[in-house]
Each structure stands twice: as structure tokens, then as C-alpha cells.
Design a protein around this motif. Sequence first.
Motif, PDB file in Angstrom:
ATOM      1  N   GLU A 145      51.377  67.481   7.056  1.00 17.09           N
ATOM      2  CA  GLU A 145      51.651  65.842   7.551  1.00 17.09           C
ATOM      3  C   GLU A 145      50.967  65.917   8.432  1.00 17.09           C
ATOM      4  OE1 GLU A 145      56.491  66.016   7.300  1.00 17.09           O
ATOM      5  OE2 GLU A 145      56.029  66.855   9.330  1.00 17.09           O
ATOM      6  N   TYR A 146      51.141  64.522   8.166  1.00 20.65           N
ATOM      7  CA  TYR A 146      50.418  63.368   8.487  1.00 20.65           C
ATOM      8  C   TYR A 146      51.589  61.277   9.413  1.00 20.65           C
ATOM      9  CZ  TYR A 146      49.376  61.096   4.436  1.00 20.65           C
ATOM     10  OH  TYR A 146      48.733  60.456   3.206  1.00 20.65           O
ATOM     11  N   LEU A 147      50.908  60.714   9.622  1.00 14.76           N
ATOM     12  CA  LEU A 147      51.277  59.913  10.477  1.00 14.76           C
ATOM     13  C   LEU A 147      50.205  58.631   9.889  1.00 14.76           C
ATOM     14  CD1 LEU A 147      54.336  58.040  10.856  1.00 14.76           C
ATOM     15  CD2 LEU A 147      53.059  58.374  13.388  1.00 14.76           C
ATOM     16  N   VAL A 148      51.082  57.946   9.194  1.00 16.51           N
ATOM     17  CA  VAL A 148      49.962  56.309   9.367  1.00 16.51           C
ATOM     18  C   VAL A 148      50.187  55.257  10.155  1.00 16.51           C
ATOM     19  CG1 VAL A 148      48.639  54.555   7.924  1.00 16.51           C
ATOM     20  CG2 VAL A 148      49.114  57.108   6.847  1.00 16.51           C
ATOM     21  N   HIS A 149      49.679  54.707  11.305  1.00 12.61           N
ATOM     22  CA  HIS A 149      50.144  53.900  12.456  1.00 12.61           C
ATOM     23  C   HIS A 149      49.254  52.489  11.830  1.00 12.61           C
ATOM     24  CE1 HIS A 149      52.524  52.135  15.827  1.00 12.61           C
ATOM     25  NE2 HIS A 149      51.140  52.216  15.726  1.00 12.61           N
ATOM     26  N   SER A 150      49.512  51.440  11.988  1.00 12.79           N
ATOM     27  CA  SER A 150      48.876  50.369  11.793  1.00 12.79           C
ATOM     28  C   SER A 150      48.800  50.248  13.297  1.00 12.79           C
ATOM     29  CB  SER A 150      49.459  49.458  11.161  1.00 12.79           C
ATOM     30  OG  SER A 150      48.716  47.940  11.244  1.00 12.79           O
ATOM     31  N   ILE A 151      47.098  49.058  13.655  1.00  9.06           N
ATOM     32  CA  ILE A 151      47.380  49.446  14.970  1.00  9.06           C
ATOM     33  C   ILE A 151      47.507  47.282  15.918  1.00  9.06           C
ATOM     34  CG2 ILE A 151      46.794  50.940  15.970  1.00  9.06           C
ATOM     35  CD1 ILE A 151      44.161  50.288  16.188  1.00  9.06           C
ATOM     36  N   VAL A 152      47.371  46.537  14.588  1.00  6.88           N
ATOM     37  CA  VAL A 152      47.482  45.413  13.856  1.00  6.88           C
ATOM     38  C   VAL A 152      47.774  45.026  15.340  1.00  6.88           C
ATOM     39  CG1 VAL A 152      47.926  43.548  12.845  1.00  6.88           C
ATOM     40  CG2 VAL A 152      47.502  45.018  11.606  1.00  6.88           C
ATOM     41  N   ALA A 153      48.417  44.567  15.828  1.00 10.21           N
ATOM     42  CA  ALA A 153      49.155  43.992  17.104  1.00 10.21           C
ATOM     43  C   ALA A 153      48.245  44.495  18.412  1.00 10.21           C
ATOM     44  CB  ALA A 153      50.610  43.867  16.815  1.00 10.21           C
ATOM     45  N   TYR A 154      48.290  45.493  18.522  1.00 10.37           N
ATOM     46  CA  TYR A 154      47.701  46.376  19.521  1.00 10.37           C
ATOM     47  C   TYR A 154      49.464  46.926  20.666  1.00 10.37           C
ATOM     48  CZ  TYR A 154      43.014  46.026  18.666  1.00 10.37           C
ATOM     49  OH  TYR A 154      41.655  46.069  16.696  1.00 10.37           O
ATOM     50  N   ASP A 155      49.834  46.213  20.279  1.00  8.88           N
ATOM     51  CA  ASP A 155      51.405  46.030  20.857  1.00  8.88           C
ATOM     52  C   ASP A 155      52.662  47.543  21.212  1.00  8.88           C
ATOM     53  OD1 ASP A 155      50.330  44.990  22.861  1.00  8.88           O
ATOM     54  OD2 ASP A 155      51.061  43.257  21.792  1.00  8.88           O
ATOM     55  N   GLU A 156      51.995  48.265  19.853  1.00  7.37           N
ATOM     56  CA  GLU A 156      53.249  49.195  19.615  1.00  7.37           C
ATOM     57  C   GLU A 156      52.273  50.550  18.939  1.00  7.37           C
ATOM     58  OE1 GLU A 156      55.206  48.616  15.829  1.00  7.37           O
ATOM     59  OE2 GLU A 156      55.036  45.915  16.286  1.00  7.37           O
ATOM     60  N   ILE A 157      52.876  51.367  20.131  1.00  7.81           N
ATOM     61  CA  ILE A 157      52.195  52.670  19.576  1.00  7.81           C
ATOM     62  C   ILE A 157      53.176  53.666  18.825  1.00  7.81           C
ATOM     63  CG2 ILE A 157      51.876  52.497  22.693  1.00  7.81           C
ATOM     64  CD1 ILE A 157      54.132  54.638  22.713  1.00  7.81           C
ATOM     65  N   PRO A 158      52.864  54.936  18.259  1.00  9.90           N
ATOM     66  CA  PRO A 158      53.287  56.045  17.518  1.00  9.90           C
ATOM     67  C   PRO A 158      53.652  56.598  17.537  1.00  9.90           C
ATOM     68  CG  PRO A 158      50.744  55.715  17.531  1.00  9.90           C
ATOM     69  CD  PRO A 158      50.978  55.208  18.637  1.00  9.90           C
ATOM     70  N   PRO A 159      55.012  57.314  17.243  1.00  8.10           N
ATOM     71  CA  PRO A 159      56.010  58.007  17.718  1.00  8.10           C
ATOM     72  C   PRO A 159      55.672  59.312  18.530  1.00  8.10           C
ATOM     73  CG  PRO A 159      56.415  57.831  14.892  1.00  8.10           C
ATOM     74  CD  PRO A 159      55.249  56.655  15.390  1.00  8.10           C
ATOM     75  N   ASP A 160      56.139  59.599  19.412  1.00  2.65           N
ATOM     76  CA  ASP A 160      55.976  60.913  20.191  1.00  2.65           C
ATOM     77  C   ASP A 160      55.635  61.897  19.582  1.00  2.65           C
ATOM     78  OD1 ASP A 160      54.981  61.925  22.278  1.00  2.65           O
ATOM     79  OD2 ASP A 160      57.397  62.282  23.364  1.00  2.65           O
ATOM     80  N   HIS A 161      54.982  62.604  18.748  1.00  2.92           N
ATOM     81  CA  HIS A 161      54.272  64.102  18.226  1.00  2.92           C
ATOM     82  C   HIS A 161      53.276  64.369  18.768  1.00  2.92           C
ATOM     83  CE1 HIS A 161      56.929  62.433  14.401  1.00  2.92           C
ATOM     84  NE2 HIS A 161      56.460  61.630  14.540  1.00  2.92           N
TER      85      HIS A 161
END
Length: 94
Positions: free
Chosen positions: A7-23
Motif C-alpha cells: 500500500e502507498y499514500l499519495v499526498h499533495s503538498i501544494v499548500a505546504y500546510d497539511e501533513i499526511p496522516p500519521d502512519h
Amino acid sequence: MKLNEGEYLVHSIVAYDEIPPDHHYIGIIITGSHSMVRNIEPKNSKICNWLLGVQKSGTPILGICYGHQLLSVLANGFVEYNATGTIIGSANTY
């Protein structure tokens, strides 16, 4: 929460203010972008602080193109425009 094998998670960092879920990530890949790190101020953003913490924990991080620029800036490196212009793909400079 732990991701299952494969499994993998794709996380956009366009805004730089959201962090990925805690995995419990086994590695992180920061890919390319049409942006250049020099055009933004990422150092005090939530995502960059999170990346620094993840790096300090020993999780491997691979930066590709833009991701490499971002990791350089986070390590107090310097990113600059190429004086000879944009290079796309491979280029021989000898």
C-alpha cells in the motif's frame, strides 16, 4: 495506523500546510513539480517541519527533481536557476 504491504499514500503538498496522516512510513518519495523551490518559502511550513522530523527518525526520503530541490533547501543548501536555461531530459555538458 500502519499501511499494509504494497500500500502507498499519495499526498499533495501544494499548500505546504497539511501533513499526511500519521502512519508508520517505511519510506517517502517527493516527486517533481512545475514549481521551483526558490519561488516559495517552504522552510517554516507544516509539511517541511514534518519532513525534517521524519528524516531525523531515520525514515528514508528520496527527492526527485523538485523533491531534490526541497530536500536541499531543508538541509540549508542553495537552489538556483540554471544560468544556461532550462534543461529537460539528459544533457551532455562536455
